[in-house]
Design an enzyme around this catalytic site. Sequence first.
Site, PDB file in Angstrom:
ATOM      1  N   ASN A  89     -24.376  31.012 118.263  1.00 25.07           N
ATOM      2  CA  ASN A  89     -24.824  30.586 116.994  1.00 25.07           C
ATOM      3  C   ASN A  89     -26.055  31.979 116.793  1.00 25.07           C
ATOM      4  OD1 ASN A  89     -26.774  28.887 117.876  1.00 25.07           O
ATOM      5  ND2 ASN A  89     -26.647  28.529 115.606  1.00 25.07           N
ATOM      6  N   SER A  95     -12.238  21.705 127.332  1.00 31.07           N
ATOM      7  CA  SER A  95     -14.482  22.254 128.416  1.00 31.07           C
ATOM      8  C   SER A  95     -14.994  22.746 128.684  1.00 31.07           C
ATOM      9  CB  SER A  95     -13.963  21.211 129.294  1.00 31.07           C
ATOM     10  OG  SER A  95     -13.589  19.806 129.592  1.00 31.07           O
ATOM     11  N   ALA A 144     -64.414   9.602  96.469  1.00 32.97           N
ATOM     12  CA  ALA A 144     -65.105  10.782  96.398  1.00 32.97           C
ATOM     13  C   ALA A 144     -65.497  11.074  98.297  1.00 32.97           C
ATOM     14  CB  ALA A 144     -65.795  11.147  95.657  1.00 32.97           C
ATOM     15  N   ARG A 155     -66.263   8.121 109.519  1.00 38.92           N
ATOM     16  CA  ARG A 155     -66.161   7.452 110.708  1.00 38.92           C
ATOM     17  C   ARG A 155     -65.048   7.816 111.005  1.00 38.92           C
ATOM     18  NH1 ARG A 155     -68.511   1.217 109.319  1.00 38.92           N
ATOM     19  NH2 ARG A 155     -67.797   2.127 107.074  1.00 38.92           N
ATOM     20  N   ARG A 187     -29.849  17.072 113.564  1.00 39.83           N
ATOM     21  CA  ARG A 187     -30.559  17.631 113.440  1.00 39.83           C
ATOM     22  C   ARG A 187     -30.094  18.031 111.930  1.00 39.83           C
ATOM     23  NH1 ARG A 187     -31.605  23.228 117.369  1.00 39.83           N
ATOM     24  NH2 ARG A 187     -32.929  23.376 115.587  1.00 39.83           N
ATOM     25  N   ASN A 243     -67.803  -9.541  97.485  1.00 39.01           N
ATOM     26  CA  ASN A 243     -67.236  -8.335  96.576  1.00 39.01           C
ATOM     27  C   ASN A 243     -66.562  -7.090  97.222  1.00 39.01           C
ATOM     28  OD1 ASN A 243     -66.898  -6.553  94.518  1.00 39.01           O
ATOM     29  ND2 ASN A 243     -68.701  -5.301  94.875  1.00 39.01           N
ATOM     30  N   ARG A 254     -11.363  34.172 130.036  1.00 41.85           N
ATOM     31  CA  ARG A 254     -11.618  33.397 130.921  1.00 41.85           C
ATOM     32  C   ARG A 254     -10.791  34.755 132.207  1.00 41.85           C
ATOM     33  NH1 ARG A 254      -9.261  27.717 131.883  1.00 41.85           N
ATOM     34  NH2 ARG A 254      -6.762  28.685 132.980  1.00 41.85           N
ATOM     35  N   LYS A 289     -26.494  20.731 113.770  1.00 42.49           N
ATOM     36  CA  LYS A 289     -28.265  21.344 113.091  1.00 42.49           C
ATOM     37  C   LYS A 289     -27.043  22.646 112.326  1.00 42.49           C
ATOM     38  CE  LYS A 289     -29.025  24.734 112.486  1.00 42.49           C
ATOM     39  NZ  LYS A 289     -29.617  26.935 113.215  1.00 42.49           N
ATOM     40  N   GLY A 316     -73.053   7.362  94.445  1.00 41.06           N
ATOM     41  CA  GLY A 316     -72.845   5.576  94.983  1.00 41.06           C
ATOM     42  C   GLY A 316     -71.754   6.082  93.355  1.00 41.06           C
TER      43      GLY A 316
HETATM   44  C1  UD1 Z   1     -69.065  -1.243  97.606  1.00 36.66           C
HETATM   45  C2  UD1 Z   1     -69.723  -2.106  97.104  1.00 36.66           C
HETATM   46  C3  UD1 Z   1     -69.821  -3.757  97.878  1.00 36.66           C
HETATM   47  C4  UD1 Z   1     -68.626  -4.463  98.189  1.00 36.66           C
HETATM   48  C5  UD1 Z   1     -67.713  -3.200  98.654  1.00 36.66           C
HETATM   49  C6  UD1 Z   1     -66.685  -2.841  99.467  1.00 36.66           C
HETATM   50  C7  UD1 Z   1     -70.891  -1.194  95.317  1.00 36.66           C
HETATM   51  C8  UD1 Z   1     -72.817  -0.554  94.841  1.00 36.66           C
HETATM   52  N1  UD1 Z   1     -70.478  -2.054  96.999  1.00 36.66           N
HETATM   53  O1  UD1 Z   1     -70.075  -0.874  98.776  1.00 36.66           O
HETATM   54  O2  UD1 Z   1     -70.408  -4.699  96.792  1.00 36.66           O
HETATM   55  O3  UD1 Z   1     -68.360  -5.159  98.735  1.00 36.66           O
HETATM   56  O4  UD1 Z   1     -67.999  -1.514  98.040  1.00 36.66           O
HETATM   57  O5  UD1 Z   1     -65.264  -2.051 100.005  1.00 36.66           O
HETATM   58  O6  UD1 Z   1     -70.591  -0.744  94.261  1.00 36.66           O
HETATM   59  N2  UD1 Z   1     -67.298   6.138  96.960  1.00 36.66           N
HETATM   60  C9  UD1 Z   1     -67.136   7.666  95.656  1.00 36.66           C
HETATM   61  N3  UD1 Z   1     -68.432   7.885  95.369  1.00 36.66           N
HETATM   62  C10 UD1 Z   1     -69.370   7.521  95.580  1.00 36.66           C
HETATM   63  C11 UD1 Z   1     -70.076   6.182  96.001  1.00 36.66           C
HETATM   64  C12 UD1 Z   1     -68.170   5.783  96.426  1.00 36.66           C
HETATM   65  O7  UD1 Z   1     -66.207   7.552  95.231  1.00 36.66           O
HETATM   66  O8  UD1 Z   1     -70.466   8.160  95.318  1.00 36.66           O
HETATM   67  C13 UD1 Z   1     -65.734   5.338  96.882  1.00 36.66           C
HETATM   68  C14 UD1 Z   1     -65.318   5.809  97.845  1.00 36.66           C
HETATM   69  O9  UD1 Z   1     -64.930   6.572  98.776  1.00 36.66           O
HETATM   70  C15 UD1 Z   1     -64.655   4.344  98.399  1.00 36.66           C
HETATM   71  C16 UD1 Z   1     -65.451   3.741  97.344  1.00 36.66           C
HETATM   72  O10 UD1 Z   1     -66.020   4.104  96.412  1.00 36.66           O
HETATM   73  O11 UD1 Z   1     -63.447   4.764  98.584  1.00 36.66           O
HETATM   74  C17 UD1 Z   1     -66.484   2.497  97.809  1.00 36.66           C
HETATM   75  O12 UD1 Z   1     -67.585   3.126  98.476  1.00 36.66           O
HETATM   76  P1  UD1 Z   1     -68.382   2.493  99.451  1.00 36.66           P
HETATM   77  O13 UD1 Z   1     -68.827   3.572 100.258  1.00 36.66           O
HETATM   78  O14 UD1 Z   1     -67.012   2.229 101.040  1.00 36.66           O
HETATM   79  O15 UD1 Z   1     -68.702   1.177  99.144  1.00 36.66           O
HETATM   80  P2  UD1 Z   1     -69.979  -0.045  99.250  1.00 36.66           P
HETATM   81  O16 UD1 Z   1     -70.916   1.006  98.205  1.00 36.66           O
HETATM   82  O17 UD1 Z   1     -70.370   0.462 100.597  1.00 36.66           O
END
Ligand code: UD1
Length: 451
Positions: A373, A392, A8, A13, A320, A161, A427, A338, A73
């Site tokens: 063409n 030619s 999501a 970046r 092409r 993790n 020609r 083509k 999150g």
């Molecule tokens: C998360 C882990 C962290 C781990 C890291 C690895 C948690 C709290 N932390 O970090 O321990 O080392 O991944 O990359 O889980 N996403 C959503 N919705 C949200 C938030 C995130 O879809 O609300 C998706 C992001 O698009 C991404 C993935 O989840 O693809 C991870 O999110 P990101 O913010 O990169 O990871 P962290 O939360 O920093």
Amino acid sequence: MKTLILAAGLGKRMNSKYPKVIHKILGKPMINWVIDTAKSFGEVGVVLGHKHEMVEKVIPQDVKIFLQNEQLGTAHAVMCGFDFIPENDNLLILYGDVPFISYETLKRLEKEHMESNSDVTILTAILENPAGYGRIVRGKKIEIVEDKDADEKIKKIKEINTGIYIFKGKFLKENIKKIKNDNAQNEYYLTDILKFTENISTVTTDDIDEVTGVNDRIQLSKLEKNMRKRINEKLMREGVRIIDPESVYIDITVKIGKDTIIYPFTFIEGETEIGEDCVIGPMTRIKDSKIGNNVHVIRSEVEKAIIEDNVSVGPFSRLREGTHLKSNVKIGNFVETKKSVIGKNTKAQHLTYLGDATIGENVNIGAGTITCNYDGEKKHPTIIEDGAFIGSNNSLVAPVKIGKNAITGAGSTITEDVPENSLGLGRARQVVIKDWVLRKKGGNQNADSKE
Ligand code: UD1
Ligand code: CA
């Protein structure tokens, strides 16, 4: 086992108008790498948010889509797919921006999860530079502490993790709702679910590329480079000769037969298939094309073309879309084709444009031949039958047909059909004006006086 892919996030970046997960890596959108791997384990769901309409366009029909309108999150993201969590099965969590997670590693994770009968099995990795990641803290029980919540001691831990886990569906369903957002980022951390169980196992991978997430375009290019290397090495193990793998770019979707040689500075992209014993490159780009055996393509561009066996293309040819070269055809320098079918043993070796043409077998297309063409409104066909010889520098004004074994004179503009076995000449007859040059000079006073 079902898989839920979290995707999501916007990917700020990347500095892009497009959501991060649809950026392509080696010809395939990032999220499709993950989906394709996940599909080997069963049903797949994705959680989308930012610009989800754009992402939905690349998601296969059989993948379930859940929306997370606000990114609160990783636990919140999983909550958005709550209905997808199986009561009596396991759920694998993957990320849309961690494209290269391998089937083998996930299989290993699954095996450990089953054998240990854990509530959750975490995939971890050891990183020299673990900054930014959640750390695996192995105390009385395993905990994960996010980088932003970590003290100096925890920040030194190198085991991280990866964010990839397998949960027992029942455990996840029962506990995910209990997670709170009282942390440095005010996010609902999926990692906090570990508080509700002691029954945790881990599996560690030493393949860093497969757990690396893409955050910006620099990481994207580094990861792509590593994967490109793997693709080339796989092809080499399968019997393809790549002279300089560093300068050869081959998409994951490409198939190449044994003993084919790829010379440097060559790009082979999309749905391309190349047979055995071919010589491709140097400096060639082939996209979405099907190429037979023993075909040579040198310093040329080929797109959406079909090339049969023993054909030679280039240097400096451009094939092409809709080009079909039958076996033993020779296409040479500065020849563009083509939507044209070119029959067996036919040659067009120099400075030619063949568009909307159907050309038979054993035809010789003279240097500088152009199929005219396009009349400014419509495209028209040119037909050249077996054995014909086009002189030619001919302009073949379509629609026009050159019959079997017919010949056209050099420099002709052919506007009418030429029947079989006939000569077509179009020609102006040449005029020779004797001593014209001398008489021209005669206008000069000096020359006059000498006469
Ligand atoms: C998360 C882990 C962290 C781990 C890291 C690895 C948690 C709290 N932390 O970090 O321990 O080392 O991944 O990359 O889980 N996403 C959503 N919705 C949200 C938030 C995130 O879809 O609300 C998706 C992001 O698009 C991404 C993935 O989840 O693809 C991870 O999110 P990101 O913010 O990169 O990871 P962290 O939360 O920093
Ligand atoms: Ca985050």
